[in-house]
Design an enzyme around this catalytic site. Structure first.
Site, PDB file in Angstrom:
ATOM      1  N   TYR A 138       0.983   0.344  11.034  1.00  0.00           N
ATOM      2  CA  TYR A 138       0.728  -0.211   9.709  1.00  0.00           C
ATOM      3  C   TYR A 138       1.474  -0.535   8.482  1.00  0.00           C
ATOM      4  O   TYR A 138       1.784  -0.598   7.647  1.00  0.00           O
ATOM      5  CB  TYR A 138      -1.057   0.694   9.146  1.00  0.00           C
ATOM      6  CG  TYR A 138      -1.461   0.434   7.450  1.00  0.00           C
ATOM      7  CD1 TYR A 138      -1.986  -0.987   7.688  1.00  0.00           C
ATOM      8  CD2 TYR A 138      -1.311   1.314   6.815  1.00  0.00           C
ATOM      9  CE1 TYR A 138      -2.373  -1.305   6.217  1.00  0.00           C
ATOM     10  CE2 TYR A 138      -1.894   0.955   5.181  1.00  0.00           C
ATOM     11  CZ  TYR A 138      -2.066  -0.365   5.194  1.00  0.00           C
ATOM     12  OH  TYR A 138      -3.034  -0.293   3.548  1.00  0.00           O
ATOM     13  N   SER A 155       0.754  -1.208  -0.184  1.00  0.00           N
ATOM     14  CA  SER A 155       0.011  -0.167  -0.021  1.00  0.00           C
ATOM     15  C   SER A 155       0.732   0.827   0.153  1.00  0.00           C
ATOM     16  O   SER A 155       1.874   1.216   0.874  1.00  0.00           O
ATOM     17  CB  SER A 155      -0.681   0.255   1.341  1.00  0.00           C
ATOM     18  OG  SER A 155      -0.773   1.330   1.460  1.00  0.00           O
TER      19      SER A 155
END
Length: 328
Positions: free
Chosen positions: A188, A162
């Site tokens: 994350y 991502s």
């Protein structure tokens, strides 16, 4: 920091942000091919599963929630549903052993399952859940499935990363937040950088066996992945409409529908344009541009996510944390 910037360059694929997953196949027929798609029963994973299966592949879908998966996969052909929990090392080994006993090659492995920005949780080993689920579980799974990938004599492994990798690199000294305060976005970002570095490390080791690895950024898509985020966080991301519903309120190069978001992943998994290539970070159905650490443009890949030096450090860390000596 040693980077593989020499290969991290767009190839002008002719595709783009509005390309769909089916279009990204490039007309590829997958009859006789075997694929495994983690998280392949919801969100992006479900679309990837559908497109690969409808192109002729047999797709094995590992699922922690088998009942939910059975319902969503019921209309898709050539699906095999198996139990798997990525934060349970024993579950990973059981799943992989069952597949290896079938003596089938594995042509496509899409490591898609993941979690995002959740409150601090730890697995049974004490490892932070985002790092454990998004990276370590897939590291172990890929290691256990390695004989089948080699047997395919031409396989691809896709790590779904991502733009969250821009947040930070991997904290090699304290990846599990044992010695500093937990930050859900730092966790994350670290996990998504790890997924990109894993592709770099795996491709280096796998290309002599014709096993090539890629990392793919799908774009911003509203799926159940955002379940841990507040409505305010969703609004700031541009993913809350005027009625308070979680939905994209704009479409551009970054914000995509699910079928558009799955396109780069499918492209990495099967498209002939990437034959002979590997170890690269991709977005918008092309190899991404390598950019500097302080670049203000949201697109492109940052140095710490394609560093061959960091990829080696992550490989050693992952072997130590999982107890697995990959490719022995």
């Amino acid at each position: 920091m040693i980077n593989n910037y020499s290969i991290q360059k767009p190839i002008n694929s002719g595709f783009g942000p509005r390309t769909t997953a089916k279009e990204a196949l490039g007309g590829k027929i997958l009859s006789g091919k075997i694929a495994i798609v983690t998280g392949g029963y919801s969100g992006l994973g479900l679309e990837i599963t559908r497109v690969l299966a409808e192109a002729g592949a047999t797709v094995i879908v590992p699922a922690r929630r088998v009942e939910q998966a059975q319902e969503t996969l019921s209309t898709i052909p050539r699906i095999e549903l198996k139990k798997l929990d990525l934060v349970d090392p024993n579950s990973i080994d059981v799943f992989a052993d069952e597949f290896l006993k079938t003596n089938r090659p594995l042509h496509i492995l899409v490591n898609c399952a993941g979690i995002m920005a959740n409150p601090l949780k730890r697995d049974a080993r004490g490892y932070e859940s985002q790092f454990a689920t998004n990276h370590l579980g897939h590291f172990q799974l890929t290691a256990r499935l390695w004989p089948a990938l080699v047997q395919a004599k031409g396989a691809r492994v896709v790590s779904v990363t991502s733009r969250g990798h821009r947040i930070c690199g991997v904290d090699f000294n304290d990846p599990n937040f044992n010695n500093h305060d937990y930050d859900k976005w730092q966790a994350y970002g670290q996990s998504k950088t790890a997924k990109a570095l894993f592709a770099t490390g795996l491709d280096k080791r796998g290309k002599k066996f014709n096993v090539r690895a890629f990392s793919a950024h799908p774009g911003t898509i509203v799926t159940n992945l955002s379940r841990s985020l507040t409505d305010e966080e969703m609004r700031l991301m541009g993913a809350l409409d005027e009625d308070g519903n979680r939905a994209l309120v704009k479409y551009d190069e970054e914000f995509k529908s699910i079928t558009e978001g799955a396109a780069t992943i499918v492209w990495c998994a099967v498209n002939s344009q990437l034959d002979g290539k590997g170890g690269v970070y991709c977005e918008n159905v092309d190899i991404a541009e390598a950019v500097s650490a302080d670049n203000s443009d949201p697109s492109g890949v940052r140095p710490w996510a394609v560093s061959t030096e960091y990829a080696e450090k992550l490989w050693r860390l992952s072997e130590n944390l999982t107890g697995i000596k990959f490719l022995d």
